[in-house]
Design an enzyme around this catalytic site. Sequence first.
Site, short mmCIF file in Angstrom:
data_model
loop_
_atom_site.label_atom_id
_atom_site.label_comp_id
_atom_site.label_asym_id
_atom_site.label_seq_id
_atom_site.Cartn_x
_atom_site.Cartn_y
_atom_site.Cartn_z
CB SER A 180 -40.16 62.40 -56.37
OG SER A 180 -38.95 61.41 -56.10
CG HIS A 181 -34.31 65.78 -53.84
ND1 HIS A 181 -33.59 65.97 -54.84
CD2 HIS A 181 -33.61 65.76 -52.96
CE1 HIS A 181 -32.61 66.68 -54.59
NE2 HIS A 181 -32.74 66.39 -53.39
CB VAL A 182 -35.92 60.26 -57.39
CG1 VAL A 182 -37.13 60.18 -58.39
CG2 VAL A 182 -35.14 59.10 -57.78
CG ASN A 343 -31.45 64.88 -58.24
OD1 ASN A 343 -31.79 65.86 -57.47
ND2 ASN A 343 -32.15 64.14 -58.56
#
Length: 504
Positions: A180-182, A343
């Site tokens: 998940s990019h989160v 991120n």
Amino acid sequence: MGFLSAGGLWASLFRARISPIVETDEVLPLTLIDNIAAARNAILSEVIRFDQVLDVVKLRDGLTELIDKRGWRKLGGRLRLRPNGSLEIHVPREFTEERPAFRFTSQAFDIAIEEHALGSQLPKLSDGPSLQPGSTSVDKFNLIPDKPEKLDDYVYSDRPILALHVTSFTNSCIVTLTWSHVVFGARGIKELIAAWSKVLHGEQNVPLLLGTHQDVLAGIGTDGDKTAPFLLDPIKIKGLGLVRIIFGLLWEIWQHPTVETRALHLPKRFVSQLRQKCMEELGAFCREDPAPFISEGDVLEAWCSRFVAQARADEKPALVTNALDIKDRLTAPWSSRGEYLQNTGCCTWTPVQPETLLRSPLGELAYVIRRSIQELATDDQLRAQLRIFRSLGHTKMLPLFGNPNSRVISFSNWTKFNLFEVTNLGPAVISTSPSTRSDASTSPIGRPVYMHCEAAGDSRMLRNCFNVTGKDWDGSYWITAHLYPEDWTKLEEYMRQTQQHISD
């Protein structure tokens, strides 16, 4: 950005959904950038092809050993919703067969990859610029069981954040990491693969994973962090302007509902000549000695943006957006004792007028993009942008700037992360004999010959979008393009014309 279907809306209203909570799990926070809406709605897969056969057990065990190390246990967590709608990570106190550190699957074909109907179509090197099959072709035989498509697939299950899938042939192997990019983005996948490689090599200097309990950016972009005004605030698209640009996108989706993904292979010589031509044009335009600097990335963005504008055959201005990694640009309490798996991406927005986009020398367009990056990548401007991120929370879309009539053209350039170089799974190679290597291999043993990143789910929103994977061992660029089916013939002609132009 995504839209909830009518069926999905009714299902969410009338079905009680429970996120499984285990009281003994360790709870870890997510960071400021992790929780913005753009990151939390994306599921990413890094697909890596090797021209050797790899031992799937060694790959699995190496990744397991890494996640058991200090800090890296974060990767074995589960995503959970907090009462306010933001997300956090719940990490099992102990990884077991029932609650593993990551999801592992594999499949094997008892043939060479060139003998497989679809495997033979995988992207390969070419003498000149070329179009190659995209991620859709890979997905048809690189089938990942129960692959997540959306955030809910994590939140309402006991699914680990990370998944590893290996597809083997008798002379090749495809390794896919899904997450998940989160939790992290481009820099994170680089750090993960680099650390995994170190574990496989038995190295003791695997970096600590930092920032797992406290966001290193916690004090940045807050009321107490005095920053300059954001340069693009005066041209922020809002009100009726925002309605207009969103309507324009919806109209484009209605007219062109199908988006296809293809890979562009641009040889080193082609890109070098294209940049040299742009430098010559820029020298004549700026009349400065020496001419202003433009990178290969600037040139590729200008070249791709011009293609989109020409293919659409209109006079619309463009808003060229670019993902920007802030780790080496932002003054923050980064520690040199380890790495950060979170991120670290902000954004640049470059409004471009039709005259520059379509008719000015390409070098001038590349310089417009370069100048925009230079202006928005300063410490003050990144702090101002993080202040905007804080105001968005986890529900609001990123702002847009410029002309409301603009067409958005998006880029993400991962070249600086050197993924081809940091990936070294050599100890997992089963054999290096010619019989277990692809005939066309150009990569060192245990190193990738090709890779791309893809997003799961509905791709209709990913249009006029380019992801630059980076340079391979020949110095060639690989780019994943999301365009319309009718664009590919135009793009082949555009590449031919460019080849002729830079060779004159």
